[in-house]
Design a protein around this motif. Structure first.
Motif, PDB file in Angstrom:
ATOM      1  N   ASN A   1      39.611  26.303 -74.716  1.00 29.77           N
ATOM      2  CA  ASN A   1      40.198  27.348 -74.641  1.00 29.77           C
ATOM      3  C   ASN A   1      41.347  27.334 -75.589  1.00 29.77           C
ATOM      4  N   LYS A   2      41.579  25.415 -75.337  1.00 30.42           N
ATOM      5  CA  LYS A   2      43.555  25.196 -76.856  1.00 30.42           C
ATOM      6  C   LYS A   2      42.190  25.417 -78.284  1.00 30.42           C
ATOM      7  N   LYS A   3      41.063  24.627 -78.161  1.00 36.27           N
ATOM      8  CA  LYS A   3      40.745  24.278 -79.608  1.00 36.27           C
ATOM      9  C   LYS A   3      40.367  26.229 -80.022  1.00 36.27           C
ATOM     10  N   ALA A   4      39.633  27.142 -79.186  1.00 34.26           N
ATOM     11  CA  ALA A   4      39.459  28.106 -79.504  1.00 34.26           C
ATOM     12  C   ALA A   4      40.228  29.432 -79.525  1.00 34.26           C
ATOM     13  N   ARG A   5      41.281  28.737 -79.025  1.00 34.26           N
ATOM     14  CA  ARG A   5      42.673  29.344 -79.349  1.00 34.26           C
ATOM     15  C   ARG A   5      43.178  29.136 -81.664  1.00 34.26           C
ATOM     16  N   GLU A   6      43.255  27.442 -81.754  1.00 36.18           N
ATOM     17  CA  GLU A   6      43.318  27.059 -83.061  1.00 36.18           C
ATOM     18  C   GLU A   6      42.705  27.211 -83.661  1.00 36.18           C
ATOM     19  N   ARG A   7      40.917  27.855 -83.538  1.00 39.86           N
ATOM     20  CA  ARG A   7      40.420  27.914 -85.006  1.00 39.86           C
ATOM     21  C   ARG A   7      40.292  30.161 -84.867  1.00 39.86           C
TER      22      ARG A   7
ATOM     23  N   GLN B   1      45.259  32.828 -89.919  1.00 42.18           N
ATOM     24  CA  GLN B   1      45.438  32.579 -91.479  1.00 42.18           C
ATOM     25  C   GLN B   1      44.237  32.555 -92.818  1.00 42.18           C
ATOM     26  N   GLU B   2      43.741  31.827 -92.632  1.00 37.20           N
ATOM     27  CA  GLU B   2      42.253  31.893 -93.879  1.00 37.20           C
ATOM     28  C   GLU B   2      42.687  33.195 -94.330  1.00 37.20           C
ATOM     29  N   ILE B   3      42.258  33.939 -93.315  1.00 38.86           N
ATOM     30  CA  ILE B   3      42.196  35.314 -93.762  1.00 38.86           C
ATOM     31  C   ILE B   3      43.035  36.139 -95.001  1.00 38.86           C
TER      32      ILE B   3
END
Length: 170
Positions: free
Chosen positions: A74-80, A86-88
């Motif tokens: 879940n943490k990794k999904a939130r980070e992605r 941010q990229e957008i």
């Protein structure tokens, strides 16, 4: 058997169960390095807060490793998701819209304004308030209706707006 009281007992439990815990975590998170770290975290939790029933150690380890693995995922999904947003944001900021994009955007805004003008006053107000970030309770107060009515009102107004758009677009 209270695990923290005996370092030898804890070592024995660690060496017995670590390979299984690590293997299950590696299968769950699909990252060998993360599985090592998460397995250590599971055994740290075991050391700090062992199960009350030593016979339930296997089930306790399975439950804790599963929860730890899912928390990591879940943490990794939130980070992605955050990274994507941010990229957008930075890509949109870095490249200003072209002349053609600006003209199209302006035309779309004018179309939406025209469609909104054709809506009944209460429908238009409801949509504009919701788009401005007002809550259902705040919209209800502004329009003088009960809060449960706001959802229906917004849904109907949205349908009318879509219908007007469909009628005017080729």
């Amino acid at each position: 058997m209270n695990i923290p009281e005996s370092t030898d007992t804890f070592k024995q439990v660690f060496y017995t169960h670590y390979p299984v815990v690590r293997r299950k975590l590696a299968a769950l998170v699909r990252d060998e390095t993360a599985a090592d770290d998460l397995a250590q975290e599971v055994f740290l939790k075991l050391y700090r807060n062992p199960p009350d029933d030593p016979q339930a150690l296997g089930a306790w380890l399975h439950r804790v490793l599963t929860r730890t693995g899912y928390d990591y995922l879940n943490k990794k999904a939130r980070e992605r998701l955050l990274q994507t947003r941010q990229e957008i944001f930075f890509n949109a900021e870095a490249s200003p819209p072209s002349g053609e994009e600006a003209v199209l955007s302006k035309m779309e805004q004018e179309d939406v304004r025209q469609w909104l003008e054709e809506l009944p006053d209460r429908d238009r107000q409801a949509l504009l308030l919701r788009h401005s970030g007002y809550s259902y309770a705040e919209i209800a107060g502004k329009l003088g209706v009960k809060p449960p009515v706001v959802g229906t009102l917004l849904n109907r107004a949205t349908q009318k707006l879509k219908q007007q758009a469909a009628e005017t677009l080729p």
